[in-house]
Design an enzyme around this catalytic site. Sequence first.
Site, short mmCIF file in Angstrom:
data_model
loop_
_atom_site.label_atom_id
_atom_site.label_comp_id
_atom_site.label_asym_id
_atom_site.label_seq_id
_atom_site.Cartn_x
_atom_site.Cartn_y
_atom_site.Cartn_z
CG ASP A 103 -26.20 43.53 48.89
OD1 ASP A 103 -26.51 44.69 49.21
OD2 ASP A 103 -25.03 43.16 48.70
CG ASP A 146 -24.71 48.87 52.13
OD1 ASP A 146 -25.43 48.20 51.37
OD2 ASP A 146 -23.63 48.44 52.59
#
Length: 437
Positions: A118, A316
Amino acid sequence: MMNALFFSLAILFFSPAQGLLQSPSCDVTDHGSNLQVLHVNSPCSPFKTAAAAAALSWEDSVLQMQSNDKSRLQYLSSLVAGRSVVPIASGRAVTQNPTYVVRAKIGTPAQTLFVAVDTSNDAAWIPCSGCVGCSSATFNYAKSSSFKPLPCGAPQCNQVPNPSCGGAACGFNVTYGSSAISATLAQDNITLAADSVHGYTFGCVRTTTGSSFPAQGLLGLGRGPLSLLSQSVSLYQSTFSYCLPSYKSVNFTGNLRLGPHSQPIRIKTTPLLRNPRRSSLYYVNLVAIRVGRRVVAIPPSAFAYDPVSGAGTVFDSGTVFTSLVRPAYVAVRDEVRRRMGNATVSSLGGFDTCYAGAPISVPTVTFMFAGMNVTLPQDNFVIRSSAGTTSCLAMAAAPDGNVNSVLNVIASFQQQNHRILIDVPNSRLGVAREACS
Ligand SMILES: *[C@@H]1O[C@H](CO)[C@@H](O)[C@H](O)[C@H]1NC(C)=O
Ligand SMILES: *[C@@H]1O[C@H](CO)[C@@H](O)[C@H](O)[C@H]1NC(C)=O
Ligand SMILES: *[C@@H]1O[C@H](CO)[C@@H](O)[C@H](O)[C@H]1NC(C)=O
Ligand SMILES: *[C@@H]1O[C@H](CO)[C@@H](O)[C@H](O)[C@H]1NC(C)=O
Ligand SMILES: *[C@@H]1O[C@H](CO)[C@@H](O)[C@H](O)[C@H]1NC(C)=O
């Protein structure tokens, strides 16, 4: 040792258009510096859910992606609010659904585990053997000769929340939502393909209660002090790039490269902004948005970077659809609607600019960053039903009444088939079109 890792990504969004998926081979062994990355719900992922495996209608799959985005945006908002200051063990960091998993080898001899990667996360979590409440495979630390619990006096122990020193080891408890976890701070070697990080510090999870604990551990690629990248500076020099394949791609392949080698040399870049108070996030300066050839009127305050409030724009990989602060979103949406003339607009979940029958007649949307214009083709901003009868503008306004409403998030739908380069030493973020599907 090669410093660059080539991950091949396997991504699956649940579109019935794909019908029976050409399953990627599940018994892949990572060779050399190549690692396969799986979408957490891909056919080969041990974490795929029954719901994900079931064929969803196009509408349901869009709604599911949006609902996952909601928890993701909450997570990002917790970072922006500065509530999540503890990088290695932030409880809030795990309330979101991780998107991609990789195989990592931990310990001596190595044990293979899938862990979530992530880009906006620093957490280092491994579910350990004997863990009460962990739902998946665990790391059997007793069988690793290189495993080492960290003592209370270790400097890393100051970086975990509520440290407790029951025995000699540094332990900590975190609560989030309805769940609580208890972990011990530990070190062991972690190997990604052929590259080893010795003495990697992580939370060895012992107990979880409640339902929100994710099955896999987390391998954060954020830029905070204890993320994988910060723990492997000599190896990867805080540099990586990835290319996310199209969600429509049959084969779901793409890749992620860790380390400065084999990175694109000619790539448009924009300065990466460092926000010491939101150390995980990769901030950039978005300055304007063009819809077709028209730069839409957006007040500069919608884009202003403010390290104190956390306002600004981040890239992101864990959010699916780009979220813009309301005045920015409304300006973009209104221009799209204007271009569509009198066609009847409808909504689908959080998308408020959908058309049945009429294709969206805007050829491009350009995000204008400081020093870098990124012009997206329709595949990066229009989501179409499999039959092609309904199209929606695939962006949304940041949720209101929430600190996250100050944050613009450039998300994975907008990034697919682009290489995103994160180059911390040179403080730059690069974007280049690349057909990696
Ligand atoms: C942490 O959680 C464990 C297990 O739930 C519990 O036994 C322990 O007392 C807790 N420690 C602290 C400091 O709250
Ligand atoms: C594990 O790390 C230690 C240093 O912490 C190193 O001496 C050892 O060789 C490593 N073991 C393996 C299998 O890489
Ligand atoms: C998928 O992979 C197979 C085998 O590698 C290849 O023959 C096929 O062309 C690929 N399909 C697409 C759409 O890329
Ligand atoms: C919208 O509809 C009105 C009235 O029916 C018509 O006069 C106008 O030309 C239409 N505009 C567009 C852009 O199609
Ligand atoms: C981005 O596009 C605008 C025109 O819309 C242009 O004026 C500007 O120079 C471009 N910026 C870069 C860095 O190419």
